[in-house]
Design a protein around this motif. Structure first.
Motif, PDB file in Angstrom:
ATOM      1  N   LEU A   1       0.822  -1.213   0.000  1.00  0.00           N
ATOM      2  CA  LEU A   1       0.000   0.000   0.000  1.00  0.00           C
ATOM      3  C   LEU A   1       0.856   1.264   0.000  1.00  0.00           C
ATOM      4  O   LEU A   1       0.349   2.359  -0.252  1.00  0.00           O
ATOM      5  N   ARG A   2       2.153   1.096   0.255  1.00  0.00           N
ATOM      6  CA  ARG A   2       3.045   2.256   0.222  1.00  0.00           C
ATOM      7  C   ARG A   2       3.046   2.924  -1.151  1.00  0.00           C
ATOM      8  O   ARG A   2       3.391   4.104  -1.267  1.00  0.00           O
ATOM      9  N   ALA A   3       2.680   2.187  -2.161  1.00  0.00           N
ATOM     10  CA  ALA A   3       2.585   2.780  -3.493  1.00  0.00           C
ATOM     11  C   ALA A   3       1.512   3.860  -3.551  1.00  0.00           C
ATOM     12  O   ALA A   3       1.566   4.757  -4.410  1.00  0.00           O
ATOM     13  N   ALA A   4       0.526   3.803  -2.632  1.00  0.00           N
ATOM     14  CA  ALA A   4      -0.545   4.801  -2.582  1.00  0.00           C
ATOM     15  C   ALA A   4      -0.339   5.817  -1.472  1.00  0.00           C
ATOM     16  O   ALA A   4      -0.772   6.968  -1.575  1.00  0.00           O
ATOM     17  N   ASP A   5       0.302   5.394  -0.379  1.00  0.00           N
ATOM     18  CA  ASP A   5       0.534   6.262   0.780  1.00  0.00           C
ATOM     19  C   ASP A   5       1.849   5.839   1.422  1.00  0.00           C
ATOM     20  O   ASP A   5       1.958   4.718   1.915  1.00  0.00           O
ATOM     21  N   PRO A   6       2.873   6.689   1.426  1.00  0.00           N
ATOM     22  CA  PRO A   6       4.195   6.262   1.903  1.00  0.00           C
ATOM     23  C   PRO A   6       4.225   5.807   3.354  1.00  0.00           C
ATOM     24  O   PRO A   6       5.083   5.005   3.732  1.00  0.00           O
TER      25      PRO A   6
ATOM     26  N   LYS B   1      -4.296   2.111  -4.278  1.00  0.00           N
ATOM     27  CA  LYS B   1      -5.173   3.225  -3.884  1.00  0.00           C
ATOM     28  C   LYS B   1      -6.590   2.744  -3.631  1.00  0.00           C
ATOM     29  O   LYS B   1      -7.241   3.164  -2.665  1.00  0.00           O
ATOM     30  N   LYS B   2      -7.096   1.841  -4.473  1.00  0.00           N
ATOM     31  CA  LYS B   2      -8.454   1.326  -4.300  1.00  0.00           C
ATOM     32  C   LYS B   2      -8.582   0.511  -3.020  1.00  0.00           C
ATOM     33  O   LYS B   2      -9.564   0.642  -2.278  1.00  0.00           O
ATOM     34  N   LEU B   3      -7.583  -0.347  -2.759  1.00  0.00           N
ATOM     35  CA  LEU B   3      -7.640  -1.155  -1.545  1.00  0.00           C
ATOM     36  C   LEU B   3      -7.547  -0.277  -0.307  1.00  0.00           C
ATOM     37  O   LEU B   3      -8.279  -0.485   0.675  1.00  0.00           O
ATOM     38  N   LEU B   4      -6.682   0.706  -0.338  1.00  0.00           N
ATOM     39  CA  LEU B   4      -6.533   1.612   0.807  1.00  0.00           C
ATOM     40  C   LEU B   4      -7.829   2.351   1.091  1.00  0.00           C
ATOM     41  O   LEU B   4      -8.213   2.533   2.255  1.00  0.00           O
TER      42      LEU B   4
END
Length: 581
Positions: free
Chosen positions: A136-141, A307-310
């Motif tokens: 998920l770091r790809a969407a939020d560091p 991003k969708k999963l987050l």
């Protein structure tokens, strides 16, 4: 508030003097715990603890600020790039009088009612766990942190700090006990639960799972998304100044030793202790339980998918984890092989209770650390205990087994809370929980009690505000220091004390002292502490202590980390004044 008269002559059928005699005649102010009306739905410790840190008659009480944030706080030594930490100035104490006017001369009149330590959000973490969503770091560091492999040595250093305290900072009074207010573990894994129990009560810990010979996870994956400490690869974090530390991963999974707390300790449950990944219902999809112990781990997905999963996690739209199951299945071909390990299996609420009741983890007690066999029989994780002659403690279970990381209370527990406060109206009360009043807006039904209504934080505030004996509601969850005054009905008032975590910088715990000012007011002193690890780090020192220091510095520099978690001056070291009920 009059002094306690006869709480021990409750349903226990045991006189308080008899209980104390069995414990070696320990003073009531020693923080011994015994049950308050234990029934099938309400239970506490069933045996007292013959231990507490006592001030001798020959030693007058005096404030003890050494090792607290009154004396010094970790602070950056350079102004840009990767920032090294060192000794910074301490935080002064702020007097807050929103609920009562502080009266002059109170320091010379006051007597101490109780003093204890709150730990919260340790997030002891099996960083190689196959279910973890580091990608998920790809969407939020900040959904993955470079310091996460060091939660165990970091927590041990916090235990060492508590053990080194010689008295309470404001009054010098003996410290009675330690309470941990949830998210003791991170992934609801048996491996993490064992580590937590040993950190608190003492023992040797190998913070490793899977292959016993070496680490296998995102930090030796070769993926630039994550800090690769041992490699020369210029990953995204090294581009920000993070160092290359040869041998870091071997050190991170090496055996360490905790001395265990030298005080009795109590436990409160959090959402990460009760739910898979802190978000998915305890009766969720079987696929996730099997994947937890399996040999496949997803480490990278496209940013759009992350991003969708987050969003589904943050919005609570997938409380049972069915969507996460489908997400993992859809990315099965991208998974990497890891070593399976049954120790990563999710633990149930009953497992959590049994671990606390296990004599192997008793440490300095009390037996069960607040929980009892009555909790096991009833399937509950809340209880009450006596802190001192004039004060009781109440530990709540604010997790919602229906799923999502925000909390609530069921009707039975809310009624029990109200009844416990009424039955002990001659004692002051401190309430402990994981969630805060503002993070209890998740009212999904508990799958085990589908017909029971769930209640919000506002409703809990209403119950607490109806009782003149409530002094404080102590919690965590938000990873931020925040102290809020609450005005109840009929002039009743209390303070809500939310404390920052020990996973995100500034890595804090809190000492709380309750005093009677003998002038119609009471004061609640709060003082923050850091771990015993030195503020300065040495990149060549990968010892247990060196790793604990590095844990703090990595957390300070973690990409995406909030810099406001310490709160304002009035949320840190304080004197919170109250009118006597």
């Amino acid at each position: 508030m009059s002094r306690i008269r006869s709480v021990a002559t409750s349903a226990l059928g045991v006189n308080r003097r008899t209980v104390l005699a069995a414990a070696g005649a320990v003073s009531l102010s020693a923080g011994v715990g015994y049950a308050l009306r234990p029934t099938d739905s309400e239970a506490a410790t069933t045996a007292p603890v013959a231990h507490a840190r006592q001030a001798t008659a020959a030693t007058p009480l005096a404030p003890y600020t050494k090792g607290t944030t009154l004396a010094s706080v970790a602070a950056p030594r350079n102004s840009s790039g990767y920032r090294r930490l060192g000794d910074g100035p301490g935080w002064s104490r702020v007097v807050r009088g929103e609920l009562a006017t502080p009266k002059s001369g109170r320091a010379g009149r006051r007597t101490t009612l109780a003093a204890f330590v709150q730990l919260t959000d340790l997030h002891l973490m099996d960083v190689q766990h196959p279910l973890r969503w580091e990608f998920l770091r790809a969407a939020d560091p900040h959904t993955w942190r470079p310091q996460e492999a060091l939660t165990v040595p970091g927590a041990i250093a916090l235990v060492e700090r508590v053990n080194a305290l010689k008295g309470a900072p404001a009054t010098g009074a003996p410290l009675h006990f330690v309470m941990t207010t949830g998210d003791n573990t991170d992934n609801n894994a048996h491996s993490e639960l064992e580590w937590f129990m040993k950190v608190m009560s003492g023992g040797r810990i190998s913070p490793n799972s899977g292959d016993p010979r070496h680490y296998e996870g995102v930090q030796n994956s070769g993926l630039k998304l994550f800090w690769q400490p041992d490699a020369t690869l210029r990953d995204n974090d090294k581009a920000l100044g993070f160092p290359q530390l040869k041998g870091f991963l071997a050190a991170a999974v090496r055996e360490v030793r905790s001395p265990g707390l030298n005080l009795p300790w109590y436990s409160t449950v959090g959402n990460h202790d009760a739910l898979a990944l802190g978000a998915y219902g305890s009766r969720g999809d079987r696929y996730l339980a099997e994947a937890a112990i399996g040999g496949k781990k997803l480490m990278q997905v496209p940013a759009a998918d992350a991003k969708k999963l987050l969003a589904s996690i943050n919005n609570g739209t997938d409380p049972k984890g069915a969507g996460y199951r489908d997400f993992l299945k859809a990315h099965a071909r991208s998974m990497r092989s890891v070593t399976p390990d049954d120790r990563r299996a999710p633990y149930t609420p009953a497992d959590y209770l049994k671990a606390h009741l296990d004599p192997a983890h008793q440490g300095l007690g009390p037996v069960g650390h607040g929980y009892s066999s009555a909790n096991l029989d009833a399937g509950t994780q809340y209880y009450a205990f006596r802190i001192s002659e004039d004060v009781i403690g109440i530990s709540l279970d604010t997790t919602d087994a229906g799923g999502h990381y925000e909390g609530s209370l069921g009707t039975a527990q809310l009624n029990w809370l109200d009844g416990t406060l009424k039955d002990n109206k001659d004692s002051y009360a401190v309430v402990f929980s994981h969630h805060t009043s503002t993070s209890m807006d998740n009212t999904r039904p508990d799958p085990a009690r589908p017909g029971e209504k769930r209640h919000s934080g506002a409703e809990v505030l209403s119950v607490l505000g109806a009782h003149a004996n409530v002094l404080a509601w102590v919690n965590g969850h938000m990873h931020r220091n925040l102290i809020t005054p609450h005005q109840g009905s009929g002039g009743r008032s209390f303070w809500e004390i939310s404390t920052a975590s020990h996973i995100d910088f500034p890595h804090l715990a809190r000492i709380i002292e309750l005093v009677d000012n003998k002038d119609g007011t009471l004061s609640v002193f709060t003082t923050l502490i850091e771990s015993a690890a030195p503020h300065r780090t040495d990149f060549t020192d990968l010892s247990q202590t060196g790793l604990a220091a590095l844990y703090r510095e990595l957390a300070y520099n973690a990409p995406g980390a909030a810099k406001t978690l310490a709160g304002g001056a009035g949320d840190r070291n304080t004197e919170l004044v109250l009118k006597k009920g």
